[in-house]
Design a protein around this motif. Structure first.
Motif, PDB file in Angstrom:
ATOM      1  N   ALA A  81     -22.070  13.250 -56.912  1.00  0.00           N
ATOM      2  CA  ALA A  81     -22.222  13.416 -58.357  1.00  0.00           C
ATOM      3  C   ALA A  81     -22.649  12.104 -59.012  1.00  0.00           C
ATOM      4  N   ILE A  82     -22.066  11.002 -58.576  1.00  0.00           N
ATOM      5  CA  ILE A  82     -22.431   9.700 -59.138  1.00  0.00           C
ATOM      6  C   ILE A  82     -23.900   9.388 -58.851  1.00  0.00           C
ATOM      7  N   LEU A  83     -24.353   9.650 -57.624  1.00  0.00           N
ATOM      8  CA  LEU A  83     -25.774   9.441 -57.311  1.00  0.00           C
ATOM      9  C   LEU A  83     -26.661  10.320 -58.188  1.00  0.00           C
ATOM     10  N   TYR A  84     -26.224  11.549 -58.413  1.00  0.00           N
ATOM     11  CA  TYR A  84     -26.995  12.442 -59.284  1.00  0.00           C
ATOM     12  C   TYR A  84     -27.104  11.855 -60.694  1.00  0.00           C
ATOM     13  N   PHE A  85     -25.975  11.410 -61.245  1.00  0.00           N
ATOM     14  CA  PHE A  85     -26.002  10.835 -62.590  1.00  0.00           C
ATOM     15  C   PHE A  85     -26.852   9.574 -62.647  1.00  0.00           C
ATOM     16  N   LEU A  86     -26.819   8.775 -61.587  1.00  0.00           N
ATOM     17  CA  LEU A  86     -27.643   7.562 -61.562  1.00  0.00           C
ATOM     18  C   LEU A  86     -29.127   7.891 -61.427  1.00  0.00           C
ATOM     19  N   SER A  87     -29.449   9.012 -60.787  1.00  0.00           N
ATOM     20  CA  SER A  87     -30.853   9.390 -60.620  1.00  0.00           C
ATOM     21  C   SER A  87     -31.442   9.943 -61.913  1.00  0.00           C
ATOM     22  N   ASN A  88     -30.587  10.388 -62.779  1.00  0.00           N
ATOM     23  CA  ASN A  88     -31.007  11.030 -64.013  1.00  0.00           C
ATOM     24  C   ASN A  88     -30.175  10.450 -65.161  1.00  0.00           C
ATOM     25  N   PRO A  89     -30.271   9.132 -65.398  1.00  0.00           N
ATOM     26  CA  PRO A  89     -29.332   8.493 -66.324  1.00  0.00           C
ATOM     27  C   PRO A  89     -29.456   8.996 -67.761  1.00  0.00           C
ATOM     28  N   SER A  90     -28.320   9.208 -68.369  1.00  0.00           N
ATOM     29  CA  SER A  90     -28.283   9.576 -69.783  1.00  0.00           C
ATOM     30  C   SER A  90     -27.729   8.375 -70.542  1.00  0.00           C
ATOM     31  N   GLY A  91     -27.613   8.522 -71.820  1.00  0.00           N
ATOM     32  CA  GLY A  91     -27.037   7.449 -72.626  1.00  0.00           C
ATOM     33  C   GLY A  91     -25.539   7.317 -72.419  1.00  0.00           C
ATOM     34  N   ASN A  92     -24.953   8.270 -71.712  1.00  0.00           N
ATOM     35  CA  ASN A  92     -23.507   8.289 -71.549  1.00  0.00           C
ATOM     36  C   ASN A  92     -23.107   8.224 -70.074  1.00  0.00           C
ATOM     37  N   ILE A  93     -23.878   7.492 -69.277  1.00  0.00           N
ATOM     38  CA  ILE A  93     -23.640   7.453 -67.825  1.00  0.00           C
ATOM     39  C   ILE A  93     -22.259   6.885 -67.487  1.00  0.00           C
ATOM     40  N   HIS A  94     -21.780   5.940 -68.289  1.00  0.00           N
ATOM     41  CA  HIS A  94     -20.445   5.365 -68.081  1.00  0.00           C
ATOM     42  C   HIS A  94     -19.390   6.475 -68.094  1.00  0.00           C
ATOM     43  N   SER A  95     -19.441   7.320 -69.092  1.00  0.00           N
ATOM     44  CA  SER A  95     -18.477   8.420 -69.196  1.00  0.00           C
ATOM     45  C   SER A  95     -18.671   9.447 -68.094  1.00  0.00           C
ATOM     46  N   GLU A  96     -19.916   9.740 -67.741  1.00  0.00           N
ATOM     47  CA  GLU A  96     -20.171  10.729 -66.674  1.00  0.00           C
ATOM     48  C   GLU A  96     -19.562  10.258 -65.349  1.00  0.00           C
ATOM     49  N   ILE A  97     -19.728   8.988 -65.057  1.00  0.00           N
ATOM     50  CA  ILE A  97     -19.170   8.454 -63.810  1.00  0.00           C
ATOM     51  C   ILE A  97     -17.648   8.441 -63.866  1.00  0.00           C
ATOM     52  N   LEU A  98     -17.083   8.057 -65.002  1.00  0.00           N
ATOM     53  CA  LEU A  98     -15.621   8.046 -65.116  1.00  0.00           C
ATOM     54  C   LEU A  98     -15.030   9.455 -65.067  1.00  0.00           C
ATOM     55  N   VAL A  99     -15.713  10.425 -65.636  1.00  0.00           N
ATOM     56  CA  VAL A  99     -15.241  11.811 -65.540  1.00  0.00           C
ATOM     57  C   VAL A  99     -15.297  12.274 -64.082  1.00  0.00           C
ATOM     58  N   THR A 100     -16.338  11.885 -63.365  1.00  0.00           N
ATOM     59  CA  THR A 100     -16.432  12.215 -61.939  1.00  0.00           C
ATOM     60  C   THR A 100     -15.259  11.604 -61.179  1.00  0.00           C
ATOM     61  N   ILE A 101     -14.960  10.346 -61.456  1.00  0.00           N
ATOM     62  CA  ILE A 101     -13.825   9.681 -60.805  1.00  0.00           C
ATOM     63  C   ILE A 101     -12.523  10.396 -61.163  1.00  0.00           C
ATOM     64  N   THR A 102     -12.380  10.788 -62.417  1.00  0.00           N
ATOM     65  CA  THR A 102     -11.199  11.526 -62.850  1.00  0.00           C
ATOM     66  C   THR A 102     -11.039  12.816 -62.056  1.00  0.00           C
ATOM     67  N   ILE A 103     -12.116  13.563 -61.916  1.00  0.00           N
ATOM     68  CA  ILE A 103     -12.066  14.841 -61.195  1.00  0.00           C
ATOM     69  C   ILE A 103     -11.731  14.623 -59.727  1.00  0.00           C
ATOM     70  N   VAL A 104     -12.392  13.653 -59.105  1.00  0.00           N
ATOM     71  CA  VAL A 104     -12.147  13.387 -57.677  1.00  0.00           C
ATOM     72  C   VAL A 104     -10.682  13.029 -57.441  1.00  0.00           C
ATOM     73  N   PHE A 105     -10.132  12.163 -58.258  1.00  0.00           N
ATOM     74  CA  PHE A 105      -8.760  11.736 -58.028  1.00  0.00           C
ATOM     75  C   PHE A 105      -7.736  12.767 -58.493  1.00  0.00           C
ATOM     76  N   ALA A 106      -8.061  13.549 -59.500  1.00  0.00           N
ATOM     77  CA  ALA A 106      -7.160  14.640 -59.883  1.00  0.00           C
ATOM     78  C   ALA A 106      -7.097  15.679 -58.758  1.00  0.00           C
ATOM     79  N   LEU A 107      -8.252  16.037 -58.206  1.00  0.00           N
ATOM     80  CA  LEU A 107      -8.267  16.971 -57.064  1.00  0.00           C
ATOM     81  C   LEU A 107      -7.532  16.387 -55.864  1.00  0.00           C
ATOM     82  N   SER A 108      -7.748  15.116 -55.609  1.00  0.00           N
ATOM     83  CA  SER A 108      -7.049  14.459 -54.499  1.00  0.00           C
ATOM     84  C   SER A 108      -5.541  14.510 -54.714  1.00  0.00           C
TER      85      SER A 108
END
Length: 123
Positions: free
Chosen positions: A64-91
């Motif tokens: 997901a992080i690679l996807y967001f980096l390949s298609n950067p939006s103005g809010n990439i910081h939040s997209e990556i942090l939400v991805t981290i949140t999801i990964v660790f919540a699932l873990s």
């Protein structure tokens, strides 16, 4: 190129979990000489299983992080942090459920998920 990497991470995660379960974990769990943690090999088997599959979840998070980096939006910081949140919540959920709370990694996983989400909400 990052999209290719993203796809490969999704694919290898799926293959890793499926083949690992079929050819490694099931065969390993048939052995009668696994270490007996907390009085039996039940806990050992559960920890090995959830740790194996957490690798896949981590790889999917990187995908997901690679996807967001390949298609950067103005809010990439939040997209990556939400991805981290999801990964660790699932873990955390997987660790908590598979070990019935006996493996304390879930506390740390939920802590990481909360701090990541906190930064998204309050930044």
């Amino acid at each position: 190129m990052l999209l290719v990497g993203s796809f490969l991470l999704l694919f290898i995660g799926l293959i890793h979990s499926y083949l690992g379960e079929k050819y490694i974990l099931i065969r390993l769990f048939k052995r009668n000489n696994l270490p007996k943690l907390l009085g039996s090999d039940w806990f050992t088997k559960r920890v090995l299983r959830f740790a194996w599959h957490l690798t896949t979840i981590a790889w999917w998070g990187f995908s997901a992080i690679l996807y967001f980096l390949s298609n950067p939006s103005g809010n990439i910081h939040s997209e990556i942090l939400v991805t981290i949140t999801i990964v660790f919540a699932l873990s955390g959920v997987i660790s908590l459920v598979f070990s019935h709370g006996k493996h304390l990694s879930w506390l740390f996983f939920f802590g990481i998920a909360c701090t990541s989400m906190f930064d998204v909400v309050y930044s």
